[in-house]
Structures are given as C-alpha cells and as structure tokens.
Motif scaffolding. Sequence first.
Motif, PDB file in Angstrom:
ATOM      1  N   ASP A   1     -20.726   3.557  14.751  1.00 37.22           N
ATOM      2  CA  ASP A   1     -21.793   5.171  14.479  1.00 37.22           C
ATOM      3  C   ASP A   1     -22.709   5.488  15.569  1.00 37.22           C
ATOM      4  O   ASP A   1     -23.043   6.435  15.552  1.00 37.22           O
TER       5      ASP A   1
ATOM      6  N   ALA B   1     -20.094  14.760  19.974  1.00 33.65           N
ATOM      7  CA  ALA B   1     -21.777  15.599  20.180  1.00 33.65           C
ATOM      8  C   ALA B   1     -21.389  16.715  21.416  1.00 33.65           C
ATOM      9  O   ALA B   1     -22.273  17.694  22.134  1.00 33.65           O
TER      10      ALA B   1
ATOM     11  N   TYR C   1     -25.967   6.624  17.396  1.00 29.60           N
ATOM     12  CA  TYR C   1     -26.119   7.766  18.248  1.00 29.60           C
ATOM     13  C   TYR C   1     -27.481   7.862  18.769  1.00 29.60           C
ATOM     14  O   TYR C   1     -27.680   8.091  20.268  1.00 29.60           O
TER      15      TYR C   1
ATOM     16  N   THR D   1     -28.953  16.735  14.812  1.00 26.79           N
ATOM     17  CA  THR D   1     -28.749  17.843  16.688  1.00 26.79           C
ATOM     18  C   THR D   1     -27.461  18.623  16.757  1.00 26.79           C
ATOM     19  O   THR D   1     -26.587  19.338  17.497  1.00 26.79           O
TER      20      THR D   1
ATOM     21  N   PRO E   1     -19.869   8.753  19.226  1.00 24.68           N
ATOM     22  CA  PRO E   1     -20.712   9.642  18.721  1.00 24.68           C
ATOM     23  C   PRO E   1     -20.996  10.700  20.021  1.00 24.68           C
ATOM     24  O   PRO E   1     -21.460  11.703  20.107  1.00 24.68           O
TER      25      PRO E   1
ATOM     26  N   ASP F   1     -28.942  11.844  13.795  1.00 25.29           N
ATOM     27  CA  ASP F   1     -27.842  12.382  13.843  1.00 25.29           C
ATOM     28  C   ASP F   1     -27.244  14.247  13.752  1.00 25.29           C
ATOM     29  O   ASP F   1     -26.965  15.137  14.426  1.00 25.29           O
TER      30      ASP F   1
ATOM     31  N   ASN G   1     -27.920   7.886  22.556  1.00 22.97           N
ATOM     32  CA  ASN G   1     -28.105   8.861  23.345  1.00 22.97           C
ATOM     33  C   ASN G   1     -29.324   8.881  24.421  1.00 22.97           C
ATOM     34  O   ASN G   1     -29.418   9.996  25.290  1.00 22.97           O
TER      35      ASN G   1
ATOM     36  N   THR H   1     -21.121   9.771  11.695  1.00 20.88           N
ATOM     37  CA  THR H   1     -21.967  10.309  11.114  1.00 20.88           C
ATOM     38  C   THR H   1     -22.390  11.207  12.162  1.00 20.88           C
ATOM     39  O   THR H   1     -22.565  12.612  11.555  1.00 20.88           O
ATOM     40  N   LEU H   2     -21.351  11.480  13.069  1.00 17.16           N
ATOM     41  CA  LEU H   2     -21.627  12.349  14.269  1.00 17.16           C
ATOM     42  C   LEU H   2     -20.239  13.473  13.709  1.00 17.16           C
ATOM     43  O   LEU H   2     -20.781  14.616  13.617  1.00 17.16           O
TER      44      LEU H   2
END
Lengths: 298, 305
Positions: B237, B259, B239, A242, B255, A239, B243, A122-123
């Motif tokens: 996947d 990011a 996140y 962000t 992820p 996700d 996080n 997804t990121l």
Amino acid sequence: MKKFYITQRHKDVGFALLLILPTVLVLLRIFVYPIYQSAVWSFFHYNLMDGSPVQFIGWQNYKDVLTSVAFWLATQRTVYFTVLTVLFELVLGFFSALLLNQHFRGRTFFRAIIIIPWALLTLVNGLLWDWIYQPGFGLFTVLLHGLHILSPQQNPVWLANSSSIMNFVSVADIWKMTPFMTLILLAGMQAIPEELYEAVAIDGAGFWNKLIHVTIPQLMPSILVAIVLRIMGAFRVYDILTVFTGDPQTSITYLTFNYAFRYFYLGKASAMAWISTIFILILIVIYIRVLKKNLDQA
Amino acid sequence: MAVSAVRKRLFEPRPSELVPKFWLWLGLMLLLIFTLAPFVYLFTSSISITPDLLSGKLLPHHPTLSNYVNLLTGQGSANYIAAMRNSVEVAACTTVLSMIFGILAAYAFARVRFPFRMSMLFGILAMQILPSISILVPLYIMMRNGVSITIPFTHITWQTGSLLDSVWSLVIAYTTFSLPFVIWLLAGYFQTISKDLEEAAFVDGCGRWRAMFRVILPLSVPGIAATAIFTLLNAWDEYVIANAFTQTYASKTLPIAIAEFVGKHGMDWGLMTAGGFVGSLPPVIIAMFLYRYIVNGLTAGGIKG
C-alpha cells in the motif's frame, strides 16, 4: 552454584545481543541517523537544485515555516481531517464491533466482508471516491438526482474547493479505515467475560446500561490504543489528496513532500517535518503509557 | 401468545448479549450495504463500457471484459505489469527480511533478560510514532549516495551503489519502517507463550537456539502469520516513500502506477477502475481469507482489553 548462575546469565546476554544486533544496526543506520541528520539540516540553507551554497542559518527555516500562511492552512486542514475522521471511525467502528461480537449465523462471513475496504489500496480508494464524486455521472450525483435531493439542472463540481474537499476526503477515509477500528475494538470486546453482562442483566440493565457499565470501561485500553493509532495514521494523510486535488496546502505531509521533492528545499522541508513531528511526539507520551500498561499486564 | 413470543425473541437480547435480534440484523444489513456498495461500484464500473459510464448508468448494460483486456494487453500494459512485478518483489522481500530480523529481536526482548532491555524496547516502539515524512529527506540522499552499514569493531562494511530507482531502496526503507511494528506485535505474542514449555526444553538439554526454533516459533505461527500479513499489506500500500524514491518503471510500484493513471487516462474510468480493482485484489483476498489471523494477532499483540 553461584558460578553457574553467572555464566548462564552472561551466555544469555551474549545470545540476546546476537539476536538484536541486526535489527539495532539497521535501525541505527537507516532510522536513527537520518533523524539526527534531518535535525541538523533543518538549521541549514540547503537547496539542492538552485546551486546556492549550503550554509548554517540558525532558526531561520523554523521562522519561515511558522510564519508561512501555507503551513498554517495545511495544519488547520490536517487537524480538521484528523478530528473528523477519528471521531466518526471510533463511533462507527464501536457499533460495528458491538454487532460483530454477538453470536449469530454467518458471523464469519460478515467479519471477513468488513475487512474489504481496509485491504483496498489507499490510492485505489482515492481513485474510487474520485470517480464517485465525478460531477454529472458519478455515483454520488446520480444518487442525489435519483432521490430528487438535487434537481436535474443542478450539477455541482464536488471537489472544486480545497476547504470542502477535506469533507469529501474524510468520507473516503472513514469508509476505508472504520474496519481497522472495528477489528481492534472487536479484539478488545472478545476479552470481556460474558459473566459481567449476565451480572448486570440480573439487575435489569438494558442496552445502554450494559454499554456504560460494562463494555466501555472494560474496553478503555483498546479504545485508547485504537484512537492513538488512528490519530497517527490520519495525521499523515497524503495518498488520497494527491488523487483528489493538486493543492499541497491540504495536508502537512503533502506540503512537506512538495518542499522536499518538488522544489528540493531540503533545509526548509526538514524544519517543517520536525515541527509536525513534534505535534506527533506529544502523542508518544500517551501512547507509551498505554503500551506500558498493556505490556505489564501481559 | 405467539406474537408476544416473536416479539420477545426479536427485541429482547440474551442476558450475556447487548443487541436484540431485530436491531442486530438491521445493523448488519446497513453495515453490509455501506461496506460493499462502493467496492461493488468499483467492480461494476470496471466491466462497463465508457458510454454507459458517462451517461450515469450505475449498472453495466453491456457487461464487458474489454477494460481488463485493454489493461493487460493494450497500450501502457507493459508499465502496469512492470509495476505489478515490482510491487510483488518489494512486498515479498520486505516481509521476509522484516520477519527474519523481527523474530530474532522480538524473541530476545520477550524471553531473554539483558541490561537495558526495557529502555531499548521502548526506544524501538517510539520509532513507530515518527511519520515517514520526517526522515524522508535524509533517506533520499542516503539512497542516492548508496547505503553503507559497518559492523562495529570490525572492518566488515556492506556498501551499495546508488539505490534510487531500484526496488532495493524501497525494500530497505519499508523493512526499517516495519521493524518497530513487527517487534512490538511479535514480542507481545511471544510473551503469551508459557515459560514452562521452554524450561522443559532446557531440562531436556536444548540450548537457547533449539528451544527457540523447536518450541517457541512453532507455537507462535498465528502471531507470526498476522505480523507477516500486516507487513505485506503495508508494503503493498505504501505511497509516500515510493513516490519519492522511484523514477521509472524499473522500480515504480502499483500505487504509483495507479496514481499516474489518473493523470494519463483522463476520462477513461472503465480502464482506471479495472486497474484499481486488479491492484487491490491480492490484498483483499489475503485479508478476507486470513482475517482470523489478523484478529488473533491484534488480540495477542499487546492490544488487549
């Protein structure tokens, strides 16, 4: 004979308990207990970082959340995103599944290819579309310039405004999650017997008649399950946002996450999580009813 | 005559089908383009040099692997590789644990009659609806203080130290969040297997355990595979939880690393797309080659028409 029956049954119950015990222990400790705890904290003033004392404040957190502009803005955008993406994913997924359910050469290849977007992180999907929407040299701008839809002087910054961002995020989500919809609907379509189509074809039914009289009614349980699963997924959007924007007011999850792990307002974050959870809980009723029907059939 | 025959073949579907050949292939081509174009763009960008990218060239004029070399050996590569390793560890442990717990519980729910079976099953299924954000705060505090699980009526307690910034916090959280889904899919699959086979095993003198391992599990391999793939892809996947729980590259997953790329490398789109492509390759390959299991798993797991 009766005695044997009872002991066998007792053995079964003991066996079942042994099998479900690990799962039940884990779920109680790491799922159910935190639910209870977050419900309790939602009634407390509980700020982790500013050193203020933890104290019971009744419904104050809920009042604060429900009267905050940020919360309603985030809710509104989340609902907008959810409706838009689920609608498009359903329609596109339905027609994709319709195509992939037919017999043609290379079907395996096509079915495997359409999974790619769904399998992408997804990121990375966020990163990819952020790149596509880059002003000046991203794919989107370059294409619009190439097709002369946009004159060379025009070079908009697509992701500048938090409200219109939701449209661009939706496109990214629709691209990624339509295959999931397709897979579920395809699974449902495969269970529709061909004879049903042949029967209405004898009556001279064309494409739309077959769709309305056979496919859609037969597919209804799958459609309902797919919609509910996607609504639950879309409502949690976080996700991609962000990556696209630093604005936490774009989704409820983003806003709650910021309250909890940026400012460490644990009480208020719990209250907010509960309010959004109640939105989702309304869906449980529908979900369980669909599931129960499916389980009874199995 | 010939023209009308071609026309008939192209525009009139078989009675059992919906879409005529012409529209079928038109649709398939559109589907292929829309599905692949962004993904191909991700790849072509990753083998382009920065000046090409910043001048809006869509195809690489000087194809290069330098972005990949930079990603895996250059500055910051240690972080990326650490994140890759963490992701593999988290996804693998989560999948194994969820499958062990899930198979046992799902078998009991699908095959053994016991009191409160249905209410418990629905209770577990209902958990699936709760978004992870709603219990993230208490989970965070729990991980900070260490997890303890006591087996009822005994003094056997399993107590850990602080789990924040360790891959185990993620494994525990992901396993918990996967279990309802795993049990739902597997219970649905186990129910599709004929009871006669099991009863035949009982007649042959097999106990419950042996019947489960010798008869039901081997027949359920497709369902178990589908469930494992879903668990694996979800863990890879995830996140939101990652996080919140990870702080350094001792536990950060892919992820999170990707990011951070966006913040750190600003305009280096070649490097970022390379990082994204490498990180997505394992799930994409798994999904493409095992898609048959995924579709079958969805069909069997109660989502049927």
